[in-house]
Write a protein that holds these residues in place. Structure first.
Motif: not given
Length: 111
Positions: A12-20
């Motif tokens: 999920m974190l690789q495909h959605l730019p939300i980790r930050q």
């Protein structure tokens, strides 16, 4: 806080730019007891250095709502897998993430 496994979280974190937007991610390997036990949310609040009353959980399942509420968090339920009636124990029920504003989140914490 998620009951998910690391591979799914990483995908999920690789495909959605939300980790930050996440200071910490607590998942299944960090806990001993699964939901509806409150451990995952207690641990998440502790890691964030916040009292549970200042945290909001987004949940789509009854066991998750029970877990978060028992830990002392406010809960916003999403009607993605259950009806609003089934999720009635939540503090607020929405249909998707566009149904809530930052101001509404702040109000929920202050209640």
């Amino acid at each position: 806080a998620t009951s998910g496994i690391k591979d799914n979280i990483n995908f999920m974190l690789q495909h959605l730019p939300i980790r930050q937007y996440f200071k910490e991610i607590i998942y299944s390997v960090h806990i001993t007891h699964g939901k509806p036990h409150p451990e995952i949310y207690e641990k998440a609040a502790l890691e964030l250095g916040l009292p549970p009353q200042q945290c909001i959980a987004f949940e789509d399942a009854v066991t998750g709502i029970t877990s978060a509420k028992t830990a002392g968090l406010k809960v916003i339920a999403l009607t993605t897998t259950h009806t609003a009636g089934e999720l009635a124990a939540a503090d607020k029920i929405i249909t998707d993430f566009t149904s809530i504003t930052y101001h509404q989140l702040q109000q929920l914490i202050q209640e």
